[in-house]
Write a protein that holds these residues in place. Sequence first.
Motif, PDB file in Angstrom:
ATOM      1  N   VAL A 123       2.405   1.016 -12.132  1.00  0.00           N
ATOM      2  CA  VAL A 123       2.205   0.468 -10.794  1.00  0.00           C
ATOM      3  C   VAL A 123       0.804   0.820 -10.308  1.00  0.00           C
ATOM      4  CG1 VAL A 123       3.103   0.343  -8.442  1.00  0.00           C
ATOM      5  CG2 VAL A 123       4.672   0.840 -10.327  1.00  0.00           C
ATOM      6  N   LEU A 124       0.103  -0.199  -9.798  1.00  0.00           N
ATOM      7  CA  LEU A 124      -1.201  -0.020  -9.172  1.00  0.00           C
ATOM      8  C   LEU A 124      -1.037  -0.415  -7.706  1.00  0.00           C
ATOM      9  CD1 LEU A 124      -4.258   0.463  -9.128  1.00  0.00           C
ATOM     10  CD2 LEU A 124      -4.551  -1.867 -10.004  1.00  0.00           C
ATOM     11  N   PHE A 125      -1.190   0.561  -6.819  1.00  0.00           N
ATOM     12  CA  PHE A 125      -1.002   0.316  -5.389  1.00  0.00           C
ATOM     13  C   PHE A 125      -2.327  -0.064  -4.740  1.00  0.00           C
ATOM     14  CE2 PHE A 125       2.516   3.076  -6.561  1.00  0.00           C
ATOM     15  CZ  PHE A 125       3.581   2.437  -5.956  1.00  0.00           C
ATOM     16  N   TYR A 126      -2.280  -1.034  -3.844  1.00  0.00           N
ATOM     17  CA  TYR A 126      -3.501  -1.433  -3.148  1.00  0.00           C
ATOM     18  C   TYR A 126      -3.400  -1.291  -1.632  1.00  0.00           C
ATOM     19  CZ  TYR A 126      -1.091  -5.981  -2.784  1.00  0.00           C
ATOM     20  OH  TYR A 126      -0.189  -6.991  -2.540  1.00  0.00           O
ATOM     21  N   LYS A 127      -2.320  -0.716  -1.145  1.00  0.00           N
ATOM     22  CA  LYS A 127      -2.173  -0.393   0.273  1.00  0.00           C
ATOM     23  C   LYS A 127      -1.572   1.003   0.396  1.00  0.00           C
ATOM     24  CE  LYS A 127      -1.707  -4.980   2.283  1.00  0.00           C
ATOM     25  NZ  LYS A 127      -0.848  -5.891   3.061  1.00  0.00           N
ATOM     26  N   THR A 128      -1.894   1.673   1.500  1.00  0.00           N
ATOM     27  CA  THR A 128      -1.356   2.998   1.792  1.00  0.00           C
ATOM     28  C   THR A 128      -0.100   2.843   2.646  1.00  0.00           C
ATOM     29  OG1 THR A 128      -3.553   3.991   1.681  1.00  0.00           O
ATOM     30  CG2 THR A 128      -1.876   5.216   2.908  1.00  0.00           C
ATOM     31  N   PHE A 129       0.962   3.592   2.295  1.00  0.00           N
ATOM     32  CA  PHE A 129       2.211   3.519   3.044  1.00  0.00           C
ATOM     33  C   PHE A 129       3.085   4.722   2.713  1.00  0.00           C
ATOM     34  CE2 PHE A 129       2.856   1.435  -0.976  1.00  0.00           C
ATOM     35  CZ  PHE A 129       4.131   1.813  -1.376  1.00  0.00           C
TER      36      PHE A 129
END
Length: 165
Positions: A123-129
């Motif tokens: 998984v490559l995340f592009y938003k912070t949450f």
Amino acid sequence: MKTFQLLIMLLLGSHMTMHACSTDGAGTNAETSDQPVGIEDPSENGNGIKLVIKINSAEFVATLEDNAAAKAFKEMLPMSIGMSELNGNEKYYTMQQSLPTAAASPGTIHSGDIMLYGSAMLVLFYKTFATSYSYTRIGRVDDPSGLERALGNGIVTITFVTNDN
């Protein structure tokens, strides 16, 4: 008189308990942090192997973690894969090969985090949450600015290479 002595003893005991629990660094208690045990602050990792992530004409540099999952991932490189969209905040790819895991809940996912969900989902995340899910950290994009724009919508081909490939 006994009541006065009891009151003094309670106050002294209370004071000693409060002093023993302080986090001024003088005691043996760890400072409080919202970073769970076993998950390193991504801003503190700067000594790992560098990875280049190519997305169309954009390139991003990432730092691999010093763990078994990241080492196994590095052995699979170079790799070009089609990563699918999920939840409007991440791209994922299910690998045919499982990697070693040491999953923990990070509490917060940061833009640029490269994680392993389960033993085979990259998984490559592009938003912070905020999250309650557990992942094994593989690495982190050093400067994720522009990552969301480069990934776009839908499936995107991403190439992972190390500097020595």
